[in-house]
Design an enzyme around this catalytic site. Sequence first.
Site, PDB file in Angstrom:
ATOM      1  N   SER A 126     -33.032  13.133  21.239  1.00  0.00           N
ATOM      2  CA  SER A 126     -32.317  14.368  20.932  1.00  0.00           C
ATOM      3  C   SER A 126     -32.324  15.303  22.130  1.00  0.00           C
ATOM      4  O   SER A 126     -33.274  15.323  22.924  1.00  0.00           O
ATOM      5  CB  SER A 126     -33.026  15.051  19.754  1.00  0.00           C
ATOM      6  OG  SER A 126     -32.551  16.359  19.564  1.00  0.00           O
ATOM      7  N   TYR A 151     -41.016  18.359  15.024  1.00  0.00           N
ATOM      8  CA  TYR A 151     -39.916  17.382  15.041  1.00  0.00           C
ATOM      9  C   TYR A 151     -39.537  17.039  16.480  1.00  0.00           C
ATOM     10  O   TYR A 151     -39.461  15.865  16.865  1.00  0.00           O
ATOM     11  CB  TYR A 151     -38.684  17.918  14.288  1.00  0.00           C
ATOM     12  CG  TYR A 151     -37.447  17.100  14.576  1.00  0.00           C
ATOM     13  CD1 TYR A 151     -37.261  15.865  13.966  1.00  0.00           C
ATOM     14  CD2 TYR A 151     -36.493  17.532  15.503  1.00  0.00           C
ATOM     15  CE1 TYR A 151     -36.148  15.085  14.268  1.00  0.00           C
ATOM     16  CE2 TYR A 151     -35.386  16.757  15.813  1.00  0.00           C
ATOM     17  CZ  TYR A 151     -35.216  15.545  15.187  1.00  0.00           C
ATOM     18  OH  TYR A 151     -34.124  14.763  15.494  1.00  0.00           O
ATOM     19  N   LYS A 155     -39.813  13.410  19.086  1.00  0.00           N
ATOM     20  CA  LYS A 155     -38.808  12.758  19.941  1.00  0.00           C
ATOM     21  C   LYS A 155     -39.362  12.573  21.351  1.00  0.00           C
ATOM     22  O   LYS A 155     -39.160  11.537  21.978  1.00  0.00           O
ATOM     23  CB  LYS A 155     -37.503  13.563  19.959  1.00  0.00           C
ATOM     24  CG  LYS A 155     -36.784  13.586  18.621  1.00  0.00           C
ATOM     25  CD  LYS A 155     -36.407  12.191  18.152  1.00  0.00           C
ATOM     26  CE  LYS A 155     -35.838  12.161  16.752  1.00  0.00           C
ATOM     27  NZ  LYS A 155     -35.740  10.810  16.179  1.00  0.00           N
TER      28      LYS A 155
HETATM   29  P1  NAD Z   1     -30.466  11.035   8.221  1.00  0.00           P
HETATM   30  O1  NAD Z   1     -31.601  11.707   7.557  1.00  0.00           O
HETATM   31  O2  NAD Z   1     -29.127  11.128   7.612  1.00  0.00           O
HETATM   32  O3  NAD Z   1     -30.800   9.479   8.429  1.00  0.00           O
HETATM   33  C1  NAD Z   1     -32.118   9.005   8.617  1.00  0.00           C
HETATM   34  C2  NAD Z   1     -32.330   7.891   7.606  1.00  0.00           C
HETATM   35  O4  NAD Z   1     -33.639   7.351   7.778  1.00  0.00           O
HETATM   36  C3  NAD Z   1     -32.229   8.367   6.160  1.00  0.00           C
HETATM   37  O5  NAD Z   1     -31.320   7.545   5.450  1.00  0.00           O
HETATM   38  C4  NAD Z   1     -33.656   8.215   5.612  1.00  0.00           C
HETATM   39  O6  NAD Z   1     -33.663   7.864   4.239  1.00  0.00           O
HETATM   40  C5  NAD Z   1     -34.205   7.117   6.509  1.00  0.00           C
HETATM   41  N1  NAD Z   1     -35.650   7.124   6.692  1.00  0.00           N
HETATM   42  C6  NAD Z   1     -36.454   8.163   7.037  1.00  0.00           C
HETATM   43  N2  NAD Z   1     -37.726   7.754   7.131  1.00  0.00           N
HETATM   44  C7  NAD Z   1     -37.727   6.421   6.842  1.00  0.00           C
HETATM   45  C8  NAD Z   1     -38.739   5.427   6.775  1.00  0.00           C
HETATM   46  N3  NAD Z   1     -40.026   5.698   7.001  1.00  0.00           N
HETATM   47  N4  NAD Z   1     -38.381   4.154   6.461  1.00  0.00           N
HETATM   48  C9  NAD Z   1     -37.100   3.842   6.209  1.00  0.00           C
HETATM   49  N5  NAD Z   1     -36.110   4.736   6.255  1.00  0.00           N
HETATM   50  C10 NAD Z   1     -36.420   6.015   6.571  1.00  0.00           C
HETATM   51  O7  NAD Z   1     -30.452  11.557   9.729  1.00  0.00           O
HETATM   52  P2  NAD Z   1     -29.367  11.326  10.879  1.00  0.00           P
HETATM   53  O8  NAD Z   1     -28.729  12.617  11.164  1.00  0.00           O
HETATM   54  O9  NAD Z   1     -28.545  10.125  10.587  1.00  0.00           O
HETATM   55  O10 NAD Z   1     -30.362  11.028  12.085  1.00  0.00           O
HETATM   56  C11 NAD Z   1     -30.655   9.708  12.505  1.00  0.00           C
HETATM   57  C12 NAD Z   1     -31.615   9.773  13.682  1.00  0.00           C
HETATM   58  O11 NAD Z   1     -31.024  10.538  14.729  1.00  0.00           O
HETATM   59  C13 NAD Z   1     -32.956  10.448  13.364  1.00  0.00           C
HETATM   60  O12 NAD Z   1     -33.962   9.780  14.097  1.00  0.00           O
HETATM   61  C14 NAD Z   1     -32.767  11.858  13.888  1.00  0.00           C
HETATM   62  O13 NAD Z   1     -33.982  12.441  14.240  1.00  0.00           O
HETATM   63  C15 NAD Z   1     -31.914  11.574  15.117  1.00  0.00           C
HETATM   64  N6  NAD Z   1     -31.124  12.735  15.557  1.00  0.00           N
HETATM   65  C16 NAD Z   1     -30.255  13.333  14.700  1.00  0.00           C
HETATM   66  C17 NAD Z   1     -29.505  14.425  15.111  1.00  0.00           C
HETATM   67  C18 NAD Z   1     -28.596  15.158  14.160  1.00  0.00           C
HETATM   68  O14 NAD Z   1     -28.230  16.290  14.450  1.00  0.00           O
HETATM   69  N7  NAD Z   1     -28.190  14.562  13.054  1.00  0.00           N
HETATM   70  C19 NAD Z   1     -29.633  14.881  16.429  1.00  0.00           C
HETATM   71  C20 NAD Z   1     -30.519  14.242  17.291  1.00  0.00           C
HETATM   72  C21 NAD Z   1     -31.259  13.144  16.843  1.00  0.00           C
HETATM   73  C1  WQD Z   2     -26.429  24.720  15.557  1.00  0.00           C
HETATM   74  C2  WQD Z   2     -26.174  26.210  15.753  1.00  0.00           C
HETATM   75  C3  WQD Z   2     -27.804  27.630  14.684  1.00  0.00           C
HETATM   76  C4  WQD Z   2     -26.959  26.649  10.576  1.00  0.00           C
HETATM   77  C5  WQD Z   2     -30.831  20.832  15.590  1.00  0.00           C
HETATM   78  C6  WQD Z   2     -32.108  20.250  16.137  1.00  0.00           C
HETATM   79  C7  WQD Z   2     -31.784  19.182  17.138  1.00  0.00           C
HETATM   80  C8  WQD Z   2     -30.864  18.167  16.548  1.00  0.00           C
HETATM   81  C9  WQD Z   2     -29.657  18.782  15.917  1.00  0.00           C
HETATM   82  C10 WQD Z   2     -31.634  16.653  14.901  1.00  0.00           C
HETATM   83  C11 WQD Z   2     -27.449  27.012  16.048  1.00  0.00           C
HETATM   84  C12 WQD Z   2     -26.432  27.830  14.081  1.00  0.00           C
HETATM   85  C13 WQD Z   2     -26.925  26.692  11.958  1.00  0.00           C
HETATM   86  C14 WQD Z   2     -26.530  27.793   9.841  1.00  0.00           C
HETATM   87  C15 WQD Z   2     -26.023  28.901  11.909  1.00  0.00           C
HETATM   88  N1  WQD Z   2     -31.631  17.542  15.536  1.00  0.00           N
HETATM   89  N2  WQD Z   2     -26.463  27.796  12.609  1.00  0.00           N
HETATM   90  N3  WQD Z   2     -26.075  28.866  10.541  1.00  0.00           N
HETATM   91  O1  WQD Z   2     -30.273  23.807  16.082  1.00  0.00           O
HETATM   92  O2  WQD Z   2     -28.542  22.931  17.731  1.00  0.00           O
HETATM   93  O3  WQD Z   2     -30.121  21.389  16.665  1.00  0.00           O
HETATM   94  O4  WQD Z   2     -30.051  19.799  15.010  1.00  0.00           O
HETATM   95  O5  WQD Z   2     -32.082  15.773  14.518  1.00  0.00           O
HETATM   96  O6  WQD Z   2     -32.980  18.581  17.489  1.00  0.00           O
HETATM   97  O7  WQD Z   2     -32.865  21.263  16.759  1.00  0.00           O
HETATM   98  O8  WQD Z   2     -28.337  22.342  15.302  1.00  0.00           O
HETATM   99  O9  WQD Z   2     -26.751  22.445  13.430  1.00  0.00           O
HETATM  100  O10 WQD Z   2     -29.059  23.397  13.114  1.00  0.00           O
HETATM  101  O11 WQD Z   2     -27.480  24.580  14.600  1.00  0.00           O
HETATM  102  O12 WQD Z   2     -25.619  29.893  12.498  1.00  0.00           O
HETATM  103  O13 WQD Z   2     -26.574  27.805   8.605  1.00  0.00           O
HETATM  104  O14 WQD Z   2     -25.656  26.735  14.517  1.00  0.00           O
HETATM  105  O15 WQD Z   2     -28.496  28.845  14.781  1.00  0.00           O
HETATM  106  O16 WQD Z   2     -27.124  28.016  16.952  1.00  0.00           O
HETATM  107  P1  WQD Z   2     -29.353  22.751  16.496  1.00  0.00           P
HETATM  108  P2  WQD Z   2     -27.914  23.161  14.015  1.00  0.00           P
END
Ligand code: NAD
Ligand code: WQD
Length: 315
Positions: A126, A151, A155
């Site tokens: 991330s 969190y 990462k």
């Molecule tokens: P999500 O929660 O939709 O998907 C994660 C999935 O993993 C879920 O379906 C959950 O049920 C499953 N899971 C969690 N713990 C588990 C375990 N111990 N065993 C089996 N399954 C498990 O999240 P996402 O947005 O799809 O994120 C996927 C990955 O990307 C995560 O590692 C998250 O940290 C990373 N990530 C997400 C974002 C974002 O903004 N969505 C940004 C950066 C990194």
């Molecule tokens: C984006 C912007 C909020 C919600 C986080 C994690 C990062 C990655 C993605 C995942 C910010 C603003 C949000 C709301 C708002 N993680 N906001 N009202 O914070 O950039 O990143 O998610 O696995 O690690 O830190 O993403 O979507 O939460 O927020 O104003 O109800 O929107 O303050 O500026 P962020 P976000």
Amino acid sequence: MKECVLVTGGAGYIGTHTTVELINAGYDVVVVDNLSNSDISAISGVEKITGCKIPFEQVNCLDKAALDKVFKKYKFNSVIHFAAYKAVGESVSEPLKYYHNNLGSLMTVLELMQENGVKNIVFSSSATVYGQPEELPATENTPRQKANSPYGNTKQIGEDIIADTARATEGKITALALRYFNPVGAHPSALIGELPKGVPNNLVPFITQTAAGVRDCLNVFGDDYNTPDGSALRDFIDVVDLAKAHVVAIGRLIAGKNKSVYEYFNIGTGKPLSVLELIHIFEQVNGVKVPHKIVGRRPGDVEKIWASTDLAKNE
Ligand code: NAD
Ligand code: WQD
């Protein structure tokens, strides 16, 4: 024979979109998910889009014996590891839950890869590893900063665990971390999308639920940042583009085109957009109103971040 990829967390938001793109690209996929933050209907959505039956195993990645059975049941040489908890705020109040699940799952997967001779892993990292960079855009050489949350720390530590393991196994494990910026949107079919359990923490699912009347009003966290309109700047990347980046990443490892046993890449658009701009574009494109009000800054938020995409593009 088709290459098969194990997708952990494959019922989640990014995992479902990636599974679709892997199948479109000719891979077989096995999905493991414990459904802690997803619903089994997401797998039906993937099956409808692709016309393929998806082998699905409801297994917790912390359960080594159960996961080992999956490693033995299917023949694969590559893993995309999404399974993790991702709620930043919850990780502050319940840090052990996050360290246990996110790091325990990763280490279990790596141990089983070693024990079963599985070589390639792509890891969900991330942009949070950069904190608030002094210079923008953030490149892969931008120094990581002390994580803002447990969190985020999972990462950083996760990247380190993978890098150490890849080096120690001298190429028996090759790894690639993708540092996602802000994934948004959904597959154009709308059969899959972002449906977190409970109240969304992230901006876009909160916007869509407010537009749909599920939530009354969106809080915009801060309009006094040092940015053109005062709201925070982010790099919002379409989830389907992000999913395609995983296909390229796993293909790179399978083809042995990686330049070291552990690589990491930013995945973003390279273009900053403000929170208020995003809300206004959403309203215009969809012809809907998103009731919103400005409130104070959210603790731990960075003011602005966007990606340099040069390395990913060039490679
Ligand atoms: P999500 O929660 O939709 O998907 C994660 C999935 O993993 C879920 O379906 C959950 O049920 C499953 N899971 C969690 N713990 C588990 C375990 N111990 N065993 C089996 N399954 C498990 O999240 P996402 O947005 O799809 O994120 C996927 C990955 O990307 C995560 O590692 C998250 O940290 C990373 N990530 C997400 C974002 C974002 O903004 N969505 C940004 C950066 C990194
Ligand atoms: C984006 C912007 C909020 C919600 C986080 C994690 C990062 C990655 C993605 C995942 C910010 C603003 C949000 C709301 C708002 N993680 N906001 N009202 O914070 O950039 O990143 O998610 O696995 O690690 O830190 O993403 O979507 O939460 O927020 O104003 O109800 O929107 O303050 O500026 P962020 P976000």
